[in-house]
Design a protein around this motif. Sequence first.
Motif, short mmCIF file in Angstrom:
data_model
loop_
_atom_site.label_atom_id
_atom_site.label_comp_id
_atom_site.label_asym_id
_atom_site.label_seq_id
_atom_site.Cartn_x
_atom_site.Cartn_y
_atom_site.Cartn_z
N LEU A 1 0.82 -1.20 0.00
CA LEU A 1 0.00 0.00 0.00
C LEU A 1 0.86 1.26 0.00
N ASN A 2 1.95 1.23 0.78
CA ASN A 2 2.85 2.38 0.79
C ASN A 2 3.49 2.59 -0.58
N ASP A 3 3.85 1.46 -1.24
CA ASP A 3 4.44 1.55 -2.57
C ASP A 3 3.42 2.09 -3.57
N LEU A 4 2.18 1.60 -3.48
CA LEU A 4 1.12 2.10 -4.35
C LEU A 4 0.88 3.59 -4.12
N LEU A 5 0.88 3.98 -2.85
CA LEU A 5 0.66 5.38 -2.52
C LEU A 5 1.78 6.26 -3.05
N ALA A 6 3.02 5.80 -2.87
CA ALA A 6 4.17 6.62 -3.24
C ALA A 6 4.39 6.68 -4.75
N ASN A 7 4.16 5.54 -5.44
CA ASN A 7 4.52 5.46 -6.86
C ASN A 7 3.36 5.69 -7.82
N ARG A 8 2.13 5.62 -7.34
CA ARG A 8 1.01 5.78 -8.26
C ARG A 8 0.01 6.84 -7.79
N LEU A 9 -0.46 6.71 -6.57
CA LEU A 9 -1.52 7.60 -6.12
C LEU A 9 -1.02 9.04 -5.93
N ILE A 10 0.11 9.18 -5.27
CA ILE A 10 0.63 10.54 -5.04
C ILE A 10 1.01 11.22 -6.35
N PRO A 11 1.75 10.52 -7.28
CA PRO A 11 2.01 11.16 -8.58
C PRO A 11 0.74 11.50 -9.34
N ALA A 12 -0.26 10.61 -9.29
CA ALA A 12 -1.53 10.90 -9.97
C ALA A 12 -2.20 12.11 -9.35
N ARG A 13 -2.17 12.21 -8.01
CA ARG A 13 -2.74 13.37 -7.35
C ARG A 13 -2.01 14.64 -7.76
N ASP A 14 -0.66 14.57 -7.80
CA ASP A 14 0.12 15.75 -8.17
C ASP A 14 -0.19 16.17 -9.61
N GLY A 15 -0.36 15.16 -10.51
CA GLY A 15 -0.71 15.49 -11.89
C GLY A 15 -2.06 16.17 -11.99
N ILE A 16 -3.03 15.68 -11.23
CA ILE A 16 -4.36 16.29 -11.23
C ILE A 16 -4.29 17.71 -10.69
N LEU A 17 -3.51 17.92 -9.62
CA LEU A 17 -3.37 19.26 -9.05
C LEU A 17 -2.73 20.22 -10.05
N GLN A 18 -1.74 19.71 -10.82
CA GLN A 18 -1.11 20.56 -11.83
C GLN A 18 -2.11 20.93 -12.92
N GLN A 19 -2.93 19.96 -13.35
CA GLN A 19 -3.95 20.25 -14.35
C GLN A 19 -4.95 21.29 -13.83
N LEU A 20 -5.35 21.13 -12.57
CA LEU A 20 -6.27 22.10 -11.98
C LEU A 20 -5.64 23.49 -11.93
N HIS A 21 -4.35 23.53 -11.60
CA HIS A 21 -3.66 24.82 -11.56
C HIS A 21 -3.63 25.46 -12.94
N ARG A 22 -3.36 24.65 -13.98
CA ARG A 22 -3.36 25.19 -15.34
C ARG A 22 -4.75 25.66 -15.75
N LEU A 23 -5.78 24.89 -15.38
CA LEU A 23 -7.14 25.29 -15.70
C LEU A 23 -7.52 26.59 -15.00
N GLU A 24 -7.15 26.70 -13.72
CA GLU A 24 -7.44 27.93 -12.98
C GLU A 24 -6.71 29.12 -13.61
N LYS A 25 -5.48 28.90 -14.04
CA LYS A 25 -4.74 29.98 -14.70
C LYS A 25 -5.42 30.37 -16.01
N ARG A 26 -5.88 29.36 -16.77
CA ARG A 26 -6.56 29.64 -18.04
C ARG A 26 -7.88 30.38 -17.80
N VAL A 27 -8.61 29.97 -16.76
CA VAL A 27 -9.86 30.66 -16.43
C VAL A 27 -9.58 32.11 -16.08
#
Length: 206
Positions: free
Chosen positions: A131-157
Amino acid sequence: ASESGAPAGTAPPSIAGVPTSSPEISEAPCENCHSAPSAVYCVQCNQCYCAGCNAQAHFTRATKVHSRLPVSHAPLHRSAATCPLHGQLYRYFCRTCEMPLCQACRDAAHCTEAHVCLSLSEAYHGQRAQLNDLLANRLIPARDGILQQLHRLEKRVTEVRSARQTAESEARALYDAITQRLNSLEGRKTAILMHDITLLKADLDV
């Protein structure tokens, strides 16, 4: 003085983790040494200990915080950790079948090369590592990617809103300029018309 050696009117010494007002000694033997009577049930260890084994099992900083209850509480906590077929505590986990096992279950059908059986502790730490490996290698990077997309969308808005405000300001300024020019032209036309009327009246008066 009482038979326990404590002065009359005082409570007998207690086992760590057990309320001093209600010491309890069970007829069942200690599940660690299997000789002395059980005196305390540890929730985290899922074991009933005598006084001596309780002290030995809980002397470290990590185990001192274990919740220890009177022995009578053990059945309530163990009901979900007991094999319904054999009435024994679960002590193993079969990774092949993905199910907990008591000793009898393991010996009867799971003690073969086709089954990967681990102790509950090994299975827990292995699952926690996965679970720690899944969290560190998949879930956290996926969360960071989503946050970056949201940041770009907010900037575009924000950019779109700013562009809209600029366009509205320019349109309003253009409208005001056109209106002002039309008013100016209307005034000039009125002045010319009044001048022509004056000339016409002068001609008529002659």
